[in-house]
Design an enzyme around this catalytic site. Structure first.
Site, PDB file in Angstrom:
ATOM      1  N   HIS A 115      28.420  28.742  41.585  1.00  0.00           N
ATOM      2  CA  HIS A 115      29.869  28.992  41.514  1.00  0.00           C
ATOM      3  C   HIS A 115      30.215  29.901  40.333  1.00  0.00           C
ATOM      4  CE1 HIS A 115      30.159  25.371  44.162  1.00  0.00           C
ATOM      5  NE2 HIS A 115      29.178  24.949  43.377  1.00  0.00           N
ATOM      6  N   SER A 125      34.062  57.500  30.053  1.00  0.00           N
ATOM      7  CA  SER A 125      35.426  57.590  30.565  1.00  0.00           C
ATOM      8  C   SER A 125      36.051  58.858  30.012  1.00  0.00           C
ATOM      9  CB  SER A 125      36.228  56.376  30.100  1.00  0.00           C
ATOM     10  OG  SER A 125      37.613  56.675  30.065  1.00  0.00           O
ATOM     11  N   LYS A 138      33.759  54.003  26.177  1.00  0.00           N
ATOM     12  CA  LYS A 138      33.282  53.354  27.395  1.00  0.00           C
ATOM     13  C   LYS A 138      31.853  53.693  27.789  1.00  0.00           C
ATOM     14  CE  LYS A 138      35.599  51.575  30.376  1.00  0.00           C
ATOM     15  NZ  LYS A 138      36.004  50.310  30.909  1.00  0.00           N
ATOM     16  N   GLU A 192      28.071  49.957  40.593  1.00  0.00           N
ATOM     17  CA  GLU A 192      29.295  49.758  41.384  1.00  0.00           C
ATOM     18  C   GLU A 192      29.201  50.473  42.726  1.00  0.00           C
ATOM     19  OE1 GLU A 192      31.446  50.991  37.567  1.00  0.00           O
ATOM     20  OE2 GLU A 192      33.017  50.026  38.741  1.00  0.00           O
TER      21      GLU A 192
END
Ligand code: ARG
Length: 461
Positions: free
Chosen positions: A157, A278, A284, A291
């Site tokens: 979970h 970024s 970043k 992704e």
């Protein structure tokens, strides 16, 4: 002006939109190599069976070789007016060798031709994907070997559950990849039958030898039913299903890479080679590749669903709808190969913060099960009672803001007087991981056995 290859009964050419909707060459030119191989096998067989002369066959083979090198060198002039790869190749063959080119299409049709080309192409793709899955497994096994003794929190979970070996966690993905390899191997085995010689749908009256062309093209056998040969696309659906499942499996590790490299977790880091910046936030480091792999199932399962809908409800045998089979397969295979390369690259690239992993593994009372197991083992308590006692200990420790390993013995004895200080030896993330020695369990001794088994399995791949 009517089509030179099938225009005998036509007076006028197609409208511009007719040509636009009909032409598939921009997509199916990827089948050129397979198309020429199929034509060569067919021409040699026709000559062997006495359907065409051996002089004509020799001239066809020579011409096809030239077409092949023109395509290879990029000098071939593809024409949309010629619809597809098959007619582009054949019409260039005619330009090169003249009349004998017209004999190549004896006893075959574009319907069995395209099915043959597509099976050959997809068979090679299955082999490439098998190699890519093996490379991905090797990267996982390498890291697993390095981190068999690294303890990390295992989750259920996405809540801290029990400590596990990082190597064990990584080998989980090697297992999934092995089943993906099995699915592609199954698909390959079933697709490896030759449609060639089924002609348009009914077979042919010419005395052809389908065994001979099947053998020449590396197929296991000719397909037994000519209608099936030109209409079946379940071989492509099966490969797309395997690709979809493989992509879904990859997406789960990709998601974990996204989580692990987040500052909130800080379990792992990707090098500059696998990170992006970024355009506004100078600090970043984003895991874009992970992704994008996470997103690939959207495209790949989309291809599967797209082709399922194309084939659904089609009457036998060939319908032009089936021309729409190539684009989804090419896209899905391209996507999967890129995703596999990215995952193999990232699996090898990840560096882990082992101190942080071990600290996280010991948080959130991840050793509560070990406490309960100790009560069962040392005090002979039924597990359900032990679970209750351990729960009370967690509650007491939580109230004092302490981990179980620092809760004083007196507090334990208030809950269960028979507890003694031997208990503390099981209360650590590492001890917990090391104790789980059951077959398939997370103890480093077991993980190292699995690493050795994987090494052997992947040897020379
Ligand atoms: N380009 C076609 C396809 O991909 C080849 C077969 C065409 N057959 C036909 N009867 N028009 O399906």
């Amino acid at each position: 002006d009517a089509n030179a290859l099938w225009g005998g009964r036509f007076e006028a050419g197609p409208s511009a939109v007719m040509e636009a909707i009909n032409a598939s060459v921009d997509i199916d030119k990827r089948l050129a190599g397979e198309d020429i191989a199929g034509s060569m096998a067919h021409a040699e067989m026709l000559a062997h069976c006495g359907v065409i002369s051996s002089e004509d066959a020799a001239s066809i083979l020579k011409g096809l070789k030239q077409v092949r090198s023109e395509i290879g060198e990029g000098t071939f002039a593809w024409s949309r007016a010629l619809e597809d790869v098959h007619m582009n190749v054949e019409s260039r063959l005619k330009e090169i060798i003249g009349a004998p080119a017209g004999r190549l299409h004896t006893g075959r049709s574009r319907n069995d031709q395209v099915a043959t080309d597509f099976r050959l192409w997809l068979r090679t793709a299955c082999d490439r994907i098998d190699g890519a899955l093996a490379a991905y497994q090797s990267a996982l096994v390498e890291q697993a070997e390095r981190h068999a003794d690294t303890v990390m929190p295992g989750f259920t979970h996405l809540q801290t559950a029990q400590p596990v070996s990082l190597g064990h966690h990584l080998l989980c993905y090697a297992e999934a990849a092995e089943r993906d390899r099995g699915r592609f191997a199954d698909a390959r085995r079933r697709m490896n039958e030759s449609p060639l010689g089924a002609a348009a749908l009914a077979g042919t009256a010419f005395p052809i030898d389908r065994e001979m062309t099947a053998r020449a093209l590396g197929f296991d056998r000719p397909m037994a039913n000519s209608l099936d040969a030109v209409s079946a696309r379940d071989f492509a659906l099966e490969a797309l299903a395997a690709a979809s499942i493989a992509a879904v499996n990859l997406s789960r590790f990709a998601e974990e890479i996204v989580i692990w490299t987040s500052r909130r977790f800080a379990f792992a880091r990707l090098s500059d080679a696998w990170s992006t910046g970024s355009s506004i936030m100078p600090q970043k480091r984003n895991p874009d590749a992970a992704e994008l792999v996470r997103a690939k199932p959207g495209r790949i399962a989309g291809s599967l669903h797209g082709l399922l809908m194309v084939v659904k409800g089609l009457p036998l045998a060939y319908s032009k709808d089936l021309q729409e089979d190539k684009a989804p397969v090419f896209q899905a295979i391209d996507d999967l190969e890129l995703a596999l390369a990215a995952m193999a690259g990232m699996a090898a690239d990840l560096t882990f913060d082992t101190a942080n992993l071990e600290a996280a593994a010991g948080e959130a009372y991840s050793d509560a099960t070990d406490l309960a197991d100790w009560l069962v083992r040392e005090l002979g308590m039924p597990f359900r009672d032990a679970h209750h006692v351990a729960g009370s200990a967690v509650k007491a420790a939580e109230a004092k803001g302490l981990p179980l390993s620092q809760l004083p013995l007196g507090d334990y004895q208030t809950i269960e007087p028979r507890i003694d200080d031997r208990l503390y030896s099981v209360l650590s993330a590492r001890a917990s991981m090391e104790s789980r020695t059951s077959y398939g369990g997370t103890a480093p001794v077991r993980v190292k056995e699995q690493v050795a088994r994987w090494r052997k399995r992947l040897e020379g791949q």
